[in-house]
Design a protein around this motif. Structure first.
Motif, PDB file in Angstrom:
ATOM      1  N   ARG A  75       0.827  -1.215   0.000  1.00 26.75           N
ATOM      2  CA  ARG A  75       0.000   0.000   0.000  1.00 26.75           C
ATOM      3  C   ARG A  75       0.858   1.260   0.000  1.00 26.75           C
ATOM      4  N   ILE A  76       1.935   1.261   0.803  1.00 28.03           N
ATOM      5  CA  ILE A  76       2.708   2.509   0.910  1.00 28.03           C
ATOM      6  C   ILE A  76       3.772   2.653  -0.183  1.00 28.03           C
ATOM      7  N   PHE A  77       4.060   1.567  -0.912  1.00 25.81           N
ATOM      8  CA  PHE A  77       5.103   1.669  -1.936  1.00 25.81           C
ATOM      9  C   PHE A  77       4.601   1.571  -3.370  1.00 25.81           C
ATOM     10  N   VAL A  78       3.486   0.885  -3.600  1.00 28.31           N
ATOM     11  CA  VAL A  78       3.121   0.535  -4.974  1.00 28.31           C
ATOM     12  C   VAL A  78       2.003   1.413  -5.526  1.00 28.31           C
ATOM     13  N   ASP A  79       2.310   2.141  -6.594  1.00 29.55           N
ATOM     14  CA  ASP A  79       1.293   2.820  -7.391  1.00 29.55           C
ATOM     15  C   ASP A  79       0.875   1.861  -8.507  1.00 29.55           C
ATOM     16  N   LYS A  92       9.760  -1.503  -7.751  1.00 28.58           N
ATOM     17  CA  LYS A  92       9.634  -0.920  -6.415  1.00 28.58           C
ATOM     18  C   LYS A  92      10.369  -1.778  -5.394  1.00 28.58           C
ATOM     19  N   ARG A 127       5.456   5.584   8.204  1.00 32.37           N
ATOM     20  CA  ARG A 127       4.358   5.447   7.236  1.00 32.37           C
ATOM     21  C   ARG A 127       3.642   4.108   7.412  1.00 32.37           C
ATOM     22  N   THR A 187      12.320   9.202  -0.608  1.00 34.26           N
ATOM     23  CA  THR A 187      10.894   9.280  -0.253  1.00 34.26           C
ATOM     24  C   THR A 187       9.979   9.385  -1.460  1.00 34.26           C
ATOM     25  N   ARG A 206       9.818   7.700  -3.798  1.00 35.69           N
ATOM     26  CA  ARG A 206       9.455   6.382  -4.321  1.00 35.69           C
ATOM     27  C   ARG A 206       8.271   5.789  -3.554  1.00 35.69           C
ATOM     28  N   PHE A 207       7.826   6.459  -2.505  1.00 34.01           N
ATOM     29  CA  PHE A 207       6.607   5.998  -1.837  1.00 34.01           C
ATOM     30  C   PHE A 207       5.414   6.178  -2.773  1.00 34.01           C
ATOM     31  N   ALA A 208       4.361   5.393  -2.565  1.00 30.86           N
ATOM     32  CA  ALA A 208       3.168   5.490  -3.401  1.00 30.86           C
ATOM     33  C   ALA A 208       2.514   6.856  -3.212  1.00 30.86           C
ATOM     34  N   ALA A 209       1.850   7.326  -4.259  1.00 33.12           N
ATOM     35  CA  ALA A 209       1.197   8.639  -4.216  1.00 33.12           C
ATOM     36  C   ALA A 209       0.232   8.718  -3.034  1.00 33.12           C
TER      37      ALA A 209
END
Lengths: 463, 463
Positions: A151-155, A211, A300, B44, B46-49
């Protein structure tokens, strides 16, 4: 005790909606998408785009049928809890409620119970990890940690690297966040550095930086392979060079049959994100896992955990904490390992005794799973209903790939059934395979496998 | 027992990374974004939007300071568990482990324990809901149900309607999935249908259909208001007309001080998505909540739950199930309610006795919270550190709005402290408010409030 001023007559709309609901999903869909009385229920196109990637795993669909008592299930990954000291655990948990109940039954912090986070650092030290309790985030199984890290890394459309095959639960979370999974093949020594290098290089040529690499170095689920120790720094070096994070998932690490623990990837580099769990070393039904992360990621992750569940159950965390304090958990893990080793041996013997030519499998030195490759012409997913009819269940290989590969592979679990049931299950599986091969031979469509029969570790990507 | 063939000398990169980690977040960021040895840790960006919307709630930041024993915390929402029969619960849970341990400590289904889902339907019947156990999904607190419903329904920039103010945990999940929250004001009878109509109409003019209305009809958190029964069908009718789903969150419904339960929105229309919880009626630390959803939603919700945690803890579900079977849970709920009513009365008396002119508050007839509006010129967020210095904590109002509103409001919880502590806490709060008002008067910047002093229910949107 419903309030008296509640309408006595349900209005027409309510009746309509109730009828639609009673009539089931299809009718509801209709009611929602076509005319008729307006309904609160949305047409399916109103679901979020990410739901497109959410599909029932083959494993899950399987559990229903495979759970019939007459079926020998070699499909699930349930630990054998009969080995636990239930009576002393009963006394322990009673004391927890009686003496510390108002704390154990109350909300806690989103990061987890502080004392447990310290004990988790002791557990990780078994595999060479020096962690700080402040960098540990307790989660509802390590599945939750993996889901929240995604959730916090993948768009959407971000690339994630994973072994081929990989853990079905990880593939589920990656799909839920619309990641693109690129598989990297393993051999009998686990993830192959040269193939990882190739994948990183070809992605770099496309201007893509994954990622993260998601990897299960020890007693892999489902492949059973373990990453050779000399490969571990090589893999980290490659990931550093290409700027790719590493998520190390290690639920089975302490369940090796040699009694020797392998050094965790995290023990070589404190920037590795490490996932651990008590599901296999203690009790899966408590759902206590964790992530050890760098501080930059921790804050996060805790925020994400807070919006996901507010906090993990205080009660199960304190149960685990007391278990670690008052029981000899190391010898319990040893008991589990000996138990699983015995079952693995029963499975290997049965495979050698019963399986037809052209089948090959690996010899896991820990964990729960044997990964089997069947002769060409046999489709393990198509064969599954016939296997269940013959009262044996397994997990077909395609569920462990994001790309539809794995039709010639299947996963056999030796963790839960008794050695006798395992032997009987493999005997039934062998008969099903023979019948499939008769069909293949009769119609002569498929070439015979080039692989010699017998125990060896095929690359899970053997075609 | 780390493996002997583990490198004895940590290599340079490991040392560099370790140093960076030890040096803390800023340095890590630098190391990651600028030159220097390559690190696994991402910059940072690189964190998801979606992480941009994740910020620590004021409430959470508060818990740390407010947890000092000398501080009277009127901030938290912790239930008063001292009222629970701990000794009989201890015997109950010991029996669970001793007689049913291998099931209670094992993995379960992602949807939840079947027997508990049937009992949940009995609990919901108290508020006029006829639900099918097959449509119940057990979650790790109802927070998880809300988070997963947002996951399956909300795409980035989708609009979600919520009362103003609204539950801080809901706003956290909406932010995590990048929803746009549009608040609809309440008055002393809860959500105002005309204002909901206005909001729906103006969104419709922009071509926007909100994904759902999120509402807490009973003993609202934080506003304390309860939705008038005659408004309930009106709100559902408006949502049907504009094609907007309704998510009803009802953790406090059985904790009314009149002994009378209000009919749930779900009792008027089976398409309403209903969230329930045992956190307030039994024990929050078990984290057992649920969603009752239409079949069309259920299957996707179960898939989402599976990728989030695989399954909720079997152990805590079976604890709740045994509690419901073997304890008089209805009279326990009555005990809780009487307990909270006594504390509410202590708070109301203290507010009338101590608070300065220009303050107004509501009189909740259930639940945990009083919502207080302070005179103009006083900023409740700015005042908070001074309040904590004066050894009283509250939750400032802005945390309950997605739009920065609420600077003149604050939430007071009467659920946890004893009546004596509540009285002392309000006395301290009054002194802090007097001091703030002195400053306002001295510098004469702000006009005095138009509101008469005393108990009444201001609209939370009073400016």
């Amino acid at each position: 005790m419903a309030s008296p001023d509640r309408p006595q007559q349900p209005d027409a709309r309510r009746t309509a909606a109730a009828a639609a609901a009673a009539a089931g999903e299809d009718q509801q869909l209709e009611a929602a998408t076509q005319g008729g009385p307006p309904a609160l229920l949305p047409p399916t196109e109103r679901f979020a785009a990410r739901t497109a990637g959410m599909t029932a795993s083959e494993i899950r669909a399987l559990f229903a049928v495979a759970s019939r008592p007459e079926v020998v299930s070699l499909a699930g990954g349930m630990p054998n809890l009969a080995a636990l000291p239930l009576q002393s655990l009963a006394a322990e948990v009673a004391d927890l409620v009686g003496t510390d109940g108002t704390a154990a039954l109350q909300y806690g912090s989103a990061q987890g119970v502080p004392q447990l986070r310290e004990q988790i650092c002791d557990v990780m030290r078994e595999e060479g990890i020096e962690g700080d309790p402040n960098d540990v985030v307790v989660t509802v199984g390590s599945q939750m940690a993996l889901d929240l890290l995604t959730r916090i890394f993948v768009d959407p459309d971000d690339v994630v690297l994973a072994e081929g095959p990989s853990y079905v639960g990880a593939l589920g979370s990656f799909a839920a966040y619309q990641a693109r999974v690129v598989h990297v093949a393993m051999d009998e020594h686990g993830l192959v550095p040269d193939l990882l290098h190739e994948a990183l290089e070809s992605l770099a040529r496309q201007g893509t930086t994954p990622k993260f690499l998601y990897t299960i170095p020890n007693f892999h689920n489902p492949a059973g392979a373990t990453l050779a120790v000399q490969r571990r720094p090589q893999i980290l070096e490659l990931c550093r060079r290409y700027g790719v994070m590493v998520i190390e998932d290690n639920p089975y690490g302490l369940l090796g049959f040699s009694g020797e623990a392998y050094p965790a990837l995290r023990s070589y580099d404190p920037d590795v994100i490490y996932l651990g769990s008590f599901s296999k070393t203690f009790a899966s039904g408590l759902r206590v896992g964790w992530a050890l992360v760098p501080p930059l990621v921790r804050d996060r992750l805790v925020l994400a955990a807070e919006s996901a569940t507010l906090c993990p159950p205080t009660f199960t965390q304190m149960m685990v904490s007391r278990y670690l304090s008052h029981h000899d958990w190391r010898s319990q893990v040893k008991t589990f390992s000996e138990n699983y080793r015995e079952r693995r041996d029963a499975m290997l013997t049965a495979l050698e005794t019963y399986l037809p030519e052209g089948c090959s499998w690996n010899v896991p030195d820990g964990g729960f799973f044997v990964w089997l490759t069947v002769p060409e012409g046999v489709d393990t997913k198509a064969m599954l209903p016939r296997a269940v009819t013959a009262r044996v269940a397994y997990a077909s290989g395609t569920g462990f790939y994001a790309d539809g590969f794995g039709s010639r592979q299947l996963r056999l679990s030796f963790c839960f059934p008794t050695p006798e049931r395992i032997t009987e299950g493999v005997r039934r599986l062998a008969a099903v395979l023979e019948a499939e091969l008769d069909v293949v031979r009769t119609f002569g469509t498929a070439a015979r496998s080039e692989l010699p029969r017998g125990p060896q570790t095929p690359s899970p990507d053997t075609t």
